[in-house]
Motif scaffolding. Structure first.
Motif, short mmCIF file in Angstrom:
data_model
loop_
_atom_site.label_atom_id
_atom_site.label_comp_id
_atom_site.label_asym_id
_atom_site.label_seq_id
_atom_site.Cartn_x
_atom_site.Cartn_y
_atom_site.Cartn_z
N GLN A 82 0.82 -1.17 -0.05
CA GLN A 82 -0.07 -0.05 -0.01
C GLN A 82 0.96 1.38 -0.02
N TRP A 83 1.89 1.02 0.72
CA TRP A 83 2.74 2.21 1.09
C TRP A 83 4.10 2.61 0.31
N LEU A 106 -9.93 8.12 -1.65
CA LEU A 106 -8.93 7.47 -0.84
C LEU A 106 -10.00 6.48 0.26
N GLU A 110 -6.03 5.97 4.67
CA GLU A 110 -5.20 6.50 3.54
C GLU A 110 -5.21 7.95 3.91
#
Ligand code: AMP
Ligand code: MG
Length: 385
Positions: A82-83, A106, A110
């Motif tokens: 995800q990041w 989002l 997020e």
């Protein structure tokens, strides 16, 4: 001790042990006869770092603990995708939308993390600025393997980046959607991701009924609860050879503390005998070089991680102001040549210290006081290789 790889791709194991754990914490089988509790250990690989999860738990709760650790593993694995700013995943999709001038919906998580990062950027007056992704890319610090031996980017390319002023304040939240007023933004959460991961891992353990843990992300630690009757103890390691010996002090950690260190020499590019560290001063576009390491104690991993990065950028002159701006008062700054400064509150926390540091008060820089310009800390163009 079991190494559980949650990422299949080859990654750099960044064992940035500025901070070592002491007191038998590395041993998975430490047990206490009196309490029926023992130490369990699991390792994961996330964001290029070994994340050590140590839980002090009753011996008869093995199954519940296994479930909790599985939940941690699944969550870290998801977060990695995800990041990560430089691998396919959600953050790349978000960045691509912002670059194209589009808005993107989002998830609640997020939105919260991006807003948190924006607030931390504001509190540090942009020294922590996760919108620097394009600059990180220019310098090649998005690499998986270090050290690099590539030359600094073209000065014109740095200037071009600087002239666009990518900043977290350019982000616009419209309900669930995010857009950017500035297309030069590329979010890179490398300066905060480990801290956030430690917070998330500790919260999962807590929610599963395991309040006593220490999460060690390559030397950065988040402490929850206690190890039996004893506090967890964290050793601060010297950043380089000029400190004669490895451990320079020990911090007996309190429950709920995150102790994080940023350093200028573990991830870098070395070219023509000069090292350029992976922490960049967004004002100049150049790597920081004055301070070798910044250690900070904060109430959570996310804040501590962003703070340590910002303190590196702040340098000798501005670290007290940046700490004060973040509401943090426990800071230790070490220089390559033996220079050492810290806050009074940090001085009280160190035990077995071999440091002789100047203790400085934390007061914000007065508005009238001229700030040290980024150019003063950076090499002049003619000094560059
Ligand atoms: P840390 O080791 O926590 O200090 O984080 C360093 C990483 O954060 C780098 O590898 C970059 O990905 C990113 N970064 C570099 N400079 C900055 C900065 N000034 N603000 C925010 N993130 C940065
Ligand atoms: Mg950081």
């Amino acid at each position: 001790m079991r190494m559980r790889m949650i990422i299949n791709k080859k990654m750099t194991l960044w064992l940035g042990v500025f901070v070592l754990l002491l007191g038998g914490v590395g041993c998975a089988d430490t047990s206490s006869e009196n309490t029926g509790e023992r130490l369990y250990s699991r390792q994961y690989l996330v964001f290029g770092t070994v994340l050590d999860v140590l839980v002090w738990a009753p011996e008869n709760q093995q199954q519940a603990l296994d479930e909790a650790l599985l939940a941690v593993e699944q969550r870290l694995n998801a977060m990695h995708h995800q990041w990560h700013a430089w691998k396919p995943g959600r953050l790349q999709a978000i960045n691509a939308a912002l670059r194209a001038g589009r808005s993107i919906e989002l998830t609640e998580e997020e939105r919260q993390l991006i807003q948190r990062a924006r607030a931390l950027s504001e509190q540090t007056q942009g020294r922590f600025n996760p919108a620097v992704g394009e600059l990180v890319h220019l310098w090649g610090f998005h690499a998986d393997e270090f050290p690099l031996h590539s030359p600094p980017p073209d000065a014109a390319a740095i200037e071009q980046w600087r002239s666009q002023h990518p900043d977290m304040q350019n982000l616009v939240f419209e309900g669930k959607r995010l857009r950017s007023r500035n297309r030069a933004i590329w979010l890179d959460f490398g300066g905060i991701a480990k801290g956030y991961a430690t917070d998330v891992a500790a919260a999962i353990l807590r929610n599963h009924g395991f309040p006593n843990s220490i999460i060690n992300a390559g030397g950065d630690v988040l402490v929850s609860g206690k190890k039996g009757l004893k506090p967890w103890r964290v050793a601060v390691r010297a950043p380089d050879g000029s400190w004669q010996g490895e451990v320079v002090a020990v911090i007996p950690a309190k429950a709920g503390e995150a102790i994080f260190t940023s350093g200028n020499y573990q991830r870098y590019t070395e070219y023509n005998g000069t090292r350029y560290a992976h922490i960049l001063d967004p004002r100049s576009g150049w790597p920081v070089k004055a301070v070798a390491s910044a250690t900070v104690i904060a109430p959570d991993g996310t804040t501590a991680d962003a703070a340590a990065t910002a303190l590196m950028v702040a340098g000798w002159r501005d670290w007290p102001a940046v700490a004060a701006g973040l509401g943090l008062n426990q800071v230790l700054m070490l220089g390559a040549s033996g220079r050492c400064e810290m806050s009074a509150a940090m001085a009280q926390r160190l035990s077995r210290s071999r440091l002789h540091c100047q203790v400085r008060p934390l007061k914000p820089v007065a508005a009238s006081e001229p700030r040290q310009s980024a150019a003063q800390e950076q090499p002049k163009p003619q000094e560059r290789p």
